[in-house]
Design a protein around this motif. Structure first.
Motif, PDB file in Angstrom:
ATOM      1  N   PHE A  23       4.457  -1.275  -6.902  1.00 12.60           N
ATOM      2  CA  PHE A  23       3.575  -2.445  -6.910  1.00 12.60           C
ATOM      3  C   PHE A  23       2.105  -2.009  -6.922  1.00 12.60           C
ATOM      4  O   PHE A  23       1.284  -2.554  -7.663  1.00 12.60           O
ATOM      5  N   GLY A  24       1.772  -1.008  -6.112  1.00 14.50           N
ATOM      6  CA  GLY A  24       0.405  -0.504  -6.092  1.00 14.50           C
ATOM      7  C   GLY A  24      -0.015   0.070  -7.429  1.00 14.50           C
ATOM      8  O   GLY A  24      -1.135  -0.183  -7.917  1.00 14.50           O
ATOM      9  N   LYS A  25       0.872   0.822  -8.032  1.00 16.64           N
ATOM     10  CA  LYS A  25       0.570   1.445  -9.328  1.00 16.64           C
ATOM     11  C   LYS A  25       0.301   0.401 -10.405  1.00 16.64           C
ATOM     12  O   LYS A  25      -0.582   0.574 -11.255  1.00 16.64           O
TER      13      LYS A  25
ATOM     14  N   VAL B 162      -3.411   4.350  -1.886  1.00 16.80           N
ATOM     15  CA  VAL B 162      -3.414   5.469  -0.948  1.00 16.80           C
ATOM     16  C   VAL B 162      -2.200   5.309  -0.025  1.00 16.80           C
ATOM     17  O   VAL B 162      -1.952   4.226   0.501  1.00 16.80           O
ATOM     18  N   TYR B 163      -1.469   6.398   0.141  1.00 16.78           N
ATOM     19  CA  TYR B 163      -0.186   6.366   0.848  1.00 16.78           C
ATOM     20  C   TYR B 163      -0.234   7.291   2.060  1.00 16.78           C
ATOM     21  O   TYR B 163      -0.662   8.448   1.949  1.00 16.78           O
ATOM     22  N   PHE B 164       0.198   6.770   3.209  1.00 14.93           N
ATOM     23  CA  PHE B 164       0.233   7.562   4.440  1.00 14.93           C
ATOM     24  C   PHE B 164       1.599   7.399   5.102  1.00 14.93           C
ATOM     25  O   PHE B 164       2.023   6.267   5.379  1.00 14.93           O
ATOM     26  N   ASN B 165       2.263   8.521   5.339  1.00 14.05           N
ATOM     27  CA  ASN B 165       3.540   8.494   6.049  1.00 14.05           C
ATOM     28  C   ASN B 165       3.265   8.759   7.531  1.00 14.05           C
ATOM     29  O   ASN B 165       2.861   9.855   7.911  1.00 14.05           O
TER      30      ASN B 165
ATOM     31  N   LEU C  64      -9.473   7.625   6.823  1.00 15.74           N
ATOM     32  CA  LEU C  64      -8.340   7.623   5.896  1.00 15.74           C
ATOM     33  C   LEU C  64      -8.786   8.003   4.486  1.00 15.74           C
ATOM     34  O   LEU C  64      -8.052   8.675   3.745  1.00 15.74           O
ATOM     35  N   SER C  65      -9.981   7.581   4.102  1.00 16.81           N
ATOM     36  CA  SER C  65     -10.522   7.941   2.783  1.00 16.81           C
ATOM     37  C   SER C  65     -10.696   9.447   2.672  1.00 16.81           C
ATOM     38  O   SER C  65     -10.335  10.060   1.648  1.00 16.81           O
ATOM     39  N   VAL C  66     -11.243  10.053   3.729  1.00 17.51           N
ATOM     40  CA  VAL C  66     -11.428  11.510   3.728  1.00 17.51           C
ATOM     41  C   VAL C  66     -10.082  12.211   3.680  1.00 17.51           C
ATOM     42  O   VAL C  66      -9.886  13.175   2.930  1.00 17.51           O
ATOM     43  N   LYS C  67      -9.138  11.732   4.486  1.00 14.45           N
ATOM     44  CA  LYS C  67      -7.814  12.361   4.540  1.00 14.45           C
ATOM     45  C   LYS C  67      -7.103  12.294   3.189  1.00 14.45           C
ATOM     46  O   LYS C  67      -6.474  13.264   2.749  1.00 14.45           O
ATOM     47  N   SER C  68      -7.204  11.162   2.520  1.00 16.44           N
ATOM     48  CA  SER C  68      -6.502  10.980   1.241  1.00 16.44           C
ATOM     49  C   SER C  68      -7.268  11.574   0.065  1.00 16.44           C
ATOM     50  O   SER C  68      -6.685  11.791  -1.008  1.00 16.44           O
ATOM     51  N   GLY C  69      -8.583  11.817   0.243  1.00 19.64           N
ATOM     52  CA  GLY C  69      -9.398  12.313  -0.862  1.00 19.64           C
ATOM     53  C   GLY C  69      -9.712  11.243  -1.875  1.00 19.64           C
ATOM     54  O   GLY C  69     -10.085  11.535  -3.013  1.00 19.64           O
ATOM     55  N   GLN C  70      -9.566   9.974  -1.476  1.00 20.79           N
ATOM     56  CA  GLN C  70      -9.853   8.862  -2.373  1.00 20.79           C
ATOM     57  C   GLN C  70     -10.731   7.845  -1.661  1.00 20.79           C
ATOM     58  O   GLN C  70     -10.617   7.638  -0.455  1.00 20.79           O
ATOM     59  N   THR C  71     -11.599   7.211  -2.430  1.00 17.37           N
ATOM     60  CA  THR C  71     -12.391   6.118  -1.879  1.00 17.37           C
ATOM     61  C   THR C  71     -11.536   4.867  -1.808  1.00 17.37           C
ATOM     62  O   THR C  71     -10.856   4.515  -2.783  1.00 17.37           O
ATOM     63  N   ILE C  72     -11.542   4.222  -0.651  1.00 20.96           N
ATOM     64  CA  ILE C  72     -10.757   3.007  -0.463  1.00 20.96           C
ATOM     65  C   ILE C  72     -11.667   1.805  -0.658  1.00 20.96           C
ATOM     66  O   ILE C  72     -12.632   1.620   0.078  1.00 20.96           O
ATOM     67  N   PHE C  73     -11.369   1.004  -1.679  1.00 25.08           N
ATOM     68  CA  PHE C  73     -12.169  -0.165  -2.002  1.00 25.08           C
ATOM     69  C   PHE C  73     -11.473  -1.439  -1.533  1.00 25.08           C
ATOM     70  O   PHE C  73     -10.258  -1.572  -1.655  1.00 25.08           O
ATOM     71  N   LYS C  74     -12.264  -2.360  -1.020  1.00 22.59           N
ATOM     72  CA  LYS C  74     -11.710  -3.679  -0.711  1.00 22.59           C
ATOM     73  C   LYS C  74     -11.234  -4.334  -2.003  1.00 22.59           C
ATOM     74  O   LYS C  74     -11.894  -4.240  -3.035  1.00 22.59           O
ATOM     75  N   ASP C  75     -10.108  -4.987  -1.958  1.00 31.15           N
ATOM     76  CA  ASP C  75      -9.522  -5.745  -3.076  1.00 31.15           C
ATOM     77  C   ASP C  75      -8.952  -4.867  -4.195  1.00 31.15           C
ATOM     78  O   ASP C  75      -8.030  -5.303  -4.896  1.00 31.15           O
ATOM     79  N   ASP C  76      -9.469  -3.655  -4.385  1.00 29.62           N
ATOM     80  CA  ASP C  76      -9.021  -2.834  -5.519  1.00 29.62           C
ATOM     81  C   ASP C  76      -8.085  -1.696  -5.116  1.00 29.62           C
ATOM     82  O   ASP C  76      -7.508  -1.028  -5.980  1.00 29.62           O
ATOM     83  N   THR C  77      -7.938  -1.449  -3.811  1.00 30.39           N
ATOM     84  CA  THR C  77      -7.090  -0.355  -3.326  1.00 30.39           C
ATOM     85  C   THR C  77      -5.959  -0.918  -2.482  1.00 30.39           C
ATOM     86  O   THR C  77      -6.188  -1.769  -1.615  1.00 30.39           O
ATOM     87  N   LEU C  78      -4.754  -0.442  -2.733  1.00 31.39           N
ATOM     88  CA  LEU C  78      -3.618  -0.790  -1.869  1.00 31.39           C
ATOM     89  C   LEU C  78      -3.406   0.355  -0.884  1.00 31.39           C
ATOM     90  O   LEU C  78      -3.225   1.507  -1.280  1.00 31.39           O
ATOM     91  N   ILE C  79      -3.452   0.020   0.405  1.00 35.29           N
ATOM     92  CA  ILE C  79      -3.200   1.000   1.468  1.00 35.29           C
ATOM     93  C   ILE C  79      -1.764   0.819   1.946  1.00 35.29           C
ATOM     94  O   ILE C  79      -1.360  -0.291   2.305  1.00 35.29           O
ATOM     95  N   ILE C  80      -0.988   1.905   1.930  1.00 35.80           N
ATOM     96  CA  ILE C  80       0.407   1.840   2.371  1.00 35.80           C
ATOM     97  C   ILE C  80       0.588   2.708   3.606  1.00 35.80           C
ATOM     98  O   ILE C  80       0.323   3.909   3.585  1.00 35.80           O
ATOM     99  N   PHE C  81       1.032   2.091   4.704  1.00 32.90           N
ATOM    100  CA  PHE C  81       1.427   2.818   5.912  1.00 32.90           C
ATOM    101  C   PHE C  81       2.957   2.833   5.941  1.00 32.90           C
ATOM    102  O   PHE C  81       3.589   1.811   6.223  1.00 32.90           O
ATOM    103  N   ASP C  82       3.542   3.973   5.639  1.00 30.23           N
ATOM    104  CA  ASP C  82       4.998   4.079   5.607  1.00 30.23           C
ATOM    105  C   ASP C  82       5.533   4.545   6.963  1.00 30.23           C
ATOM    106  O   ASP C  82       4.852   5.289   7.685  1.00 30.23           O
ATOM    107  N   GLU C  83       6.752   4.097   7.290  1.00 30.05           N
ATOM    108  CA  GLU C  83       7.388   4.428   8.578  1.00 30.05           C
ATOM    109  C   GLU C  83       6.436   4.123   9.733  1.00 30.05           C
ATOM    110  O   GLU C  83       6.242   4.924  10.654  1.00 30.05           O
ATOM    111  N   ILE C  84       5.884   2.921   9.699  1.00 31.69           N
ATOM    112  CA  ILE C  84       4.854   2.568  10.672  1.00 31.69           C
ATOM    113  C   ILE C  84       5.405   2.491  12.094  1.00 31.69           C
ATOM    114  O   ILE C  84       4.650   2.579  13.073  1.00 31.69           O
ATOM    115  N   GLN C  85       6.714   2.376  12.234  1.00 37.75           N
ATOM    116  CA  GLN C  85       7.287   2.331  13.580  1.00 37.75           C
ATOM    117  C   GLN C  85       7.052   3.638  14.349  1.00 37.75           C
ATOM    118  O   GLN C  85       7.173   3.679  15.568  1.00 37.75           O
ATOM    119  N   ALA C  86       6.683   4.699  13.627  1.00 41.13           N
ATOM    120  CA  ALA C  86       6.438   5.990  14.278  1.00 41.13           C
ATOM    121  C   ALA C  86       5.059   6.062  14.925  1.00 41.13           C
ATOM    122  O   ALA C  86       4.759   7.022  15.627  1.00 41.13           O
TER     123      ALA C  86
END
Length: 433
Positions: A38-40, A47-50, A74-96
């Motif tokens: 969906f993000g693609k 930007v994806y974070f497990n 998170l932007s520094v960690k992913s190496g990507q600029t996170i934009f409002k409305d234009d970037t999808l942020i995914i927190f995977d396995e968030i129960q951890a």
């Protein structure tokens, strides 16, 4: 692999009052794949974070829950600029990561323009076990299930068949390719809707590879039991999980604790069953005593049936060979009905219904009763073959006089005297959501 849930994700993306979205469901039903795809397809970047595999990512949330600071790190960690409305942020396995889960509240309240999807396997189980606080009212929720039959047809290159089935359903006219559609339905019973099993079938056309994938999934579920439960709880959860096929093999599919083990009592196994239901591994169908509104007011919670979330996993646990399903020898007819019933329950739940079953003080018992989109209470009788004698359905209709009734079977489409005949392969057309 195309999923229907994408339409709902697009609606979520375009909502003016959008909140962070939590996608939950059983392990390996495709939550991460669906979010990434969906993000693609709908954002400039993703930007994806497990949360399970990195203590460094978890530490970002430890200092405070200021969304602006979290986004910068998170932007520094992913190496990507996170934009409002234009970037999808995914927190995977968030129960951890409890703090990441809590942060969704602050994103909702202070930075709602960031698009966040959080996915979690056994999320509800982890919340119950760790006593996490959940950001109630500050997130949107979406449950993802295994592929239904229509999605299976898409994945296996039969989209044209889907359109023909829909046309027949809309007009309740017979489908000319009925036998072909029934063969595809039987294939789905064996393969099921777990993405890994479907991919194996598409790639190899070999049911042996499908079964191997299903057994790996079952092993993963057992490993999860040990991870998210105490040793004593794990033993009971595994015993309850192992008993589900045997419960369905009985002539009366009502759940009996003695099938788990001799002398078992409800108080011992209510919590393990609730664990399995919360984990998305089983569907529970509770008995109602009356076919009246609201159905929940007439529920007898002590009487229920339990179905597996996926027919393919059920066949795998039973070691039922594919040719037995496809060819249907006479000595298999007894369990064929239970398999069809499991499929119907699975389809109803996936399409947004809360099914119950009804039984009278006598011998009448009706497979399913549910509330349709218009609020009507509708009876449904399921048959695995084209023998459609339905005494219990007639008794129910006589007592409660519903606006219409449904018979799901191996027969073609038809509509007569208020009875809608729907082939097993067309159940995906019956929607409440």
């Amino acid at each position: 692999m195309e999923r229907k849930v994408v339409e709902r994700l697009v609606s979520w993306k375009n909502k003016p009052q959008r909140m962070p979205l939590v996608i939950y469901g059983a392990r390996q039903v495709g939550k991460t794949y669906t979010a990434l795809t969906f993000g693609k397809n709908h954002y400039k970047n993703t930007v994806y974070f497990n949360m399970e595999g990195s203590s460094e990512i978890a530490s970002i949330f430890e200092r405070d829950l200021n969304p602006e600071r979290i986004i910068k790190e998170l932007s520094v960690k992913s190496g990507q600029t996170i934009f409002k409305d234009d970037t999808l942020i995914i927190f995977d396995e968030i129960q951890a990561c409890e703090r990441a889960l809590t942060s969704l509240k602050y994103f909702c309240e202070n930075e709602p323009d960031y698009h966040i999807i959080a996915a979690g396997s056994l999320l509800s189980v982890a919340l119950n076990r760790e006593k996490y606080s959940f950001p109630v009212g500050k997130v949107d929720m979406m449950n993802l299930y295994p592929l239904d039959f229509e999605e299976f047809l898409w994945a296996t290159g039969h989209k044209d068949m889907c359109e023909l089935i829909k046309e027949s359903y809309e007009h309740f006219t017979p489908l000319s390719l009925h036998e072909t559609a029934m063969d595809l339905y039987k294939t789905y019973l064996v393969v099921g809707g777990m993405p890994r099993a479907v991919i194996e079938y598409v790639d190899t056309q070999d049911f042996n590879f499908v079964v191997a994938a299903q057994k790996m999934l079952n092993d993963a579920y057992i490993a999860d039991m040990a991870k998210y439960a105490s040793p004593q709880e794990t033993t009971k959860i595994m015993a309850a999980w192992a008993s589900v096929p045997a419960q369905l093999a009985k002539e009366n599919h009502k759940f009996q604790y003695k099938v788990i083990k001799s002398g078992a009592r409800a108080y011992e196994y209510e919590t393990p069953l609730d664990w399995l239901r919360t984990a998305g591994m089983i569907n529970k169908c509770i008995r109602i005593t009356e076919g009246k509104m609201p159905l929940s007011a007439y529920a007898d919670n002590s009487s229920f049936k339990v179905y597996m979330m996926d027919t393919g996993l059920l066949c795998s646990k039973f070691d039922i060979a594919a040719n037995v399903i496809m060819n249907g020898p006479a000595n298999f007819n007894g369990f064929k009905g239970a398999l069809a019933e499991n499929y119907i329950m699975q389809a109803l739940v996936t399409n947004g219904f809360t099914p119950y079953y009804w039984s009278s003080p006598g011998k009448a018992e009706l497979d399913f009763v549910f509330q349709d989109r218009q609020g009507n209470i509708i009876p449904l009788e399921g048959k695995s073959a084209d023998n459609v004698r339905a005494k219990s359905l007639k008794n129910y209709i006589s007592l409660y006089q519903p606006p219409y009734a449904i018979r799901v079977s191996a027969k073609n489409f038809g509509f007569e005297n208020g009875l809608r005949s729907i082939p097993l392969y067309a159940l995906s057309c019956l929607k409440r959501i």
